[in-house]
Design a protein around this motif. Structure first.
Motif, PDB file in Angstrom:
ATOM      1  N   UNK A 184       0.853  -1.186   0.000  1.00  0.00           N
ATOM      2  CA  UNK A 184       0.000   0.000   0.000  1.00  0.00           C
ATOM      3  C   UNK A 184       0.886   1.232   0.000  1.00  0.00           C
ATOM      4  N   UNK A 185       0.409   2.297  -0.606  1.00  0.00           N
ATOM      5  CA  UNK A 185       1.067   3.588  -0.493  1.00  0.00           C
ATOM      6  C   UNK A 185       0.718   4.191   0.857  1.00  0.00           C
ATOM      7  N   UNK A 234       4.684   1.487  -5.723  1.00  0.00           N
ATOM      8  CA  UNK A 234       4.607   1.990  -7.094  1.00  0.00           C
ATOM      9  C   UNK A 234       5.135   0.954  -8.083  1.00  0.00           C
ATOM     10  N   UNK A 235       6.248   0.307  -7.762  1.00  0.00           N
ATOM     11  CA  UNK A 235       6.820  -0.709  -8.649  1.00  0.00           C
ATOM     12  C   UNK A 235       5.858  -1.867  -8.843  1.00  0.00           C
ATOM     13  N   UNK A 292      -1.557   4.686 -15.848  1.00  0.00           N
ATOM     14  CA  UNK A 292      -0.794   4.266 -14.671  1.00  0.00           C
ATOM     15  C   UNK A 292      -0.399   5.484 -13.836  1.00  0.00           C
ATOM     16  N   UNK A 293       0.089   6.534 -14.490  1.00  0.00           N
ATOM     17  CA  UNK A 293       0.470   7.761 -13.770  1.00  0.00           C
ATOM     18  C   UNK A 293      -0.732   8.356 -13.038  1.00  0.00           C
ATOM     19  N   UNK A 294      -1.860   8.400 -13.718  1.00  0.00           N
ATOM     20  CA  UNK A 294      -3.080   8.955 -13.132  1.00  0.00           C
ATOM     21  C   UNK A 294      -3.508   8.149 -11.900  1.00  0.00           C
ATOM     22  N   UNK A 327      -3.522   9.452  -7.963  1.00  0.00           N
ATOM     23  CA  UNK A 327      -4.726   9.454  -7.141  1.00  0.00           C
ATOM     24  C   UNK A 327      -4.510   8.712  -5.825  1.00  0.00           C
ATOM     25  N   UNK A 328      -3.519   7.846  -5.781  1.00  0.00           N
ATOM     26  CA  UNK A 328      -3.218   7.103  -4.554  1.00  0.00           C
ATOM     27  C   UNK A 328      -2.162   7.808  -3.703  1.00  0.00           C
TER      28      UNK A 328
END
Length: 176
Positions: free
Chosen positions: A52-53, A90-91, A107-109, A113-114
């Motif tokens: 999780x971020x 992220x990876x 993916x960037x979006x 958002x996270x």
């Protein structure tokens, strides 16, 4: 003749409204959600299942009832100990989205958002280093087949599909 069954004394029952009041007045449940140790345990439960971020983990703990500052404190401590990492998240996220056939824009979006930083996002995408053109072509063939679109309307539909999947314009052009 059957032996007589002994009757046990009945416990004195409280009226139902008093029982409910007693249950609701217990402080230990409230204390549980104010405890950094409990928040840490719950966060580790979440992290045991998947990465999780930081922002996402704090939100998830708050949704479970933990005070936001207690959740933030617990997650910060886990980050300092290396048990939670935005970069690792992220990876893993980038790789899973590539496996789903998503492009770099999407993916960037999703990562933004996270609550993942731009630098972590770019590093994760750079390290994954997929062939975006080949992936776009593969997704187009998977959805529409290998033959070229018959008219402009069909080509526009296929291009919108790839754009929705998150591919950049040059990736989309090379898919045709």
């Amino acid at each position: 003749m059957m032996p007589q069954r002994q009757r046990l004394p009945r416990p004195k029952l409280q009226p139902l409204h008093e029982e409910i009041s007693d249950l609701l007045s217990h402080k230990e449940e409230e204390d549980r959600f104010a405890s950094p140790l409990e928040a840490r345990k719950k966060a580790m439960d979440f992290l045991a299942r998947r990465e999780y971020g930081q922002t996402e983990l704090i939100r998830k703990l708050a949704d479970k009832g933990f005070e936001r500052d207690v959740a933030a404190q617990a997650v910060t401590q886990l980050t300092e100990e290396g048990l939670q990492s935005d970069q690792r998240f992220a990876e893993s996220f980038v790789q899973s989205r590539i496996n789903q056939g998503k492009g770099p824009v999407r993916i960037r979006l999703d990562l933004g958002q996270r609550g993942i930083s731009e630098s972590a996002i770019e590093l994760a995408i750079e390290e994954a280093d997929p062939d975006w053109r080949a992936l776009a072509r593969e997704q187009r063939h998977k959805k529409f087949g290998t033959s070229a679109p018959s008219d402009f309307k069909e080509k526009a539909r296929q291009m919108r599909f790839l754009q929705y999947r998150g591919f950049e314009q040059d990736h989309i052009q090379s898919a045709f």
